[in-house]
Design an enzyme around this catalytic site. Sequence first.
Site, short mmCIF file in Angstrom:
data_model
loop_
_atom_site.label_atom_id
_atom_site.label_comp_id
_atom_site.label_asym_id
_atom_site.label_seq_id
_atom_site.Cartn_x
_atom_site.Cartn_y
_atom_site.Cartn_z
N ALA A 81 0.84 -1.20 0.00
CA ALA A 81 0.00 0.00 0.00
C ALA A 81 0.88 1.25 0.00
CB ALA A 81 -0.91 0.02 1.23
N THR A 96 1.17 4.36 1.98
CA THR A 96 0.66 4.73 3.31
C THR A 96 1.17 6.07 3.84
OG1 THR A 96 2.42 3.46 4.34
CG2 THR A 96 0.31 2.33 4.02
N ASP A 120 -8.94 2.66 8.75
CA ASP A 120 -9.98 3.47 9.39
C ASP A 120 -10.11 4.84 8.72
OD1 ASP A 120 -7.40 4.14 10.36
OD2 ASP A 120 -8.25 5.09 12.14
N TYR A 165 -5.24 9.70 0.89
CA TYR A 165 -4.92 8.33 1.30
C TYR A 165 -6.19 7.52 1.53
CZ TYR A 165 -3.69 4.52 4.49
OH TYR A 165 -3.60 3.30 5.11
N TRP A 167 -3.89 2.59 13.22
CA TRP A 167 -2.74 2.94 14.07
C TRP A 167 -1.79 1.75 14.26
CZ3 TRP A 167 -4.37 6.60 18.67
CH2 TRP A 167 -5.25 7.59 18.21
#
Length: 286
Positions: A62, A64, A104, A127, A152
Amino acid sequence: MGKILVIGAGGQLGQCLKTVASRRGITEIVFPAEAEANILNPELLAVLFEREKPAYVINCAAYTAVDKAEEEKDLAKAVNETGAQYLAEVCKAHGAGLIHISTDFVFEGDVVKLLSENDVAKPINVYGATKLDGEKAIISILEQHFIIRTSWLYSEYANNFVKTMLKLGADRDELNIIADQVGTPTYAIDLANVIFDIIAAESKAYGVYHYSNEGVTSWFDFAKAIFEISETKVRVNPIPGSAYPTKAIRPPFSVMDKTKIKTTFNLSIPYWRDSLVKCLDQLKNH
C-alpha cells in the site's frame, strides 16, 4: 489451508506475518521480493501466480504516507486502487482468495460513535479516498475477498509511532502530542495472527471487516503509555491537532466496532495496552 502468498512482504505487516508464520509453524507460505510481486505489473503478477499457485493471497502492499499522498495523488491512486484491482483480477483468474488490508481513514470520523462496516465511508484525505477506491475495485471483481480495515498499526518492525516515540523520548525532555484525535492502536503481530485465523477457518463469509486492538485512546495517551511502560523519562504535553497542522486532515474519531470479526471468527481481541507491553518487551530484547 493451501499455499499463502504475501504481497508487500518487506513492509511492517509483511515482517510480522513472517514472524507469526514461523511461530505457528506455517511453512506453505511465500514472501516474494517486490521485484517479483509488483502490484502495478499484471504480467509479472501472472507469472508469480502461475509459479506459486496460491490458495490465499495477503495484500500488505500500500501507499501509506498520508501527508505525502496529498501531493503524490497519482502514485497513491496507482498503488492503492489500480494495484488492488490488478491483484483482484489475477486472484480471480487463478481461483485464489484475497485478504486485503485497508484503513480506518476511509471514514470522516466526525461523530463520536463506534464505526461499523455498514457505516458510510466518507474519506477526508487522499490516502483514505484511494484506499476506499481499492476496496470498491476488489469488491466489484472478486467474490472471495476479506477486506480488513485496521488502525494505528505499530510493531517492532519498520517505522511506526511507537518506535518514533522511543527515539524522540531518548533525545528530548519534552514532547507535544496531539490529544484530540481518538482511535485505537493495533499491534501488527495481533493482526497477523488474525489473518492466519481467517485463512485457517476456511470460511466463505467474505466481505469487509474491522480489526484493531480493544479500547480507545488518543495519540497523547498512547505516547504517555509508551513512555510509562518503557520507563522513559520525558514530559508529554497535550496539544490540539490545530497546533500541529499537517497536509492531510485526519479523522478526529475513528474507533471501529469489531463485533462482526469477533463473532464470525470467534476471536477474542487483546486490549491495546496489553499488546503494547508485549511489543515493548520485544523491542527491549532485540
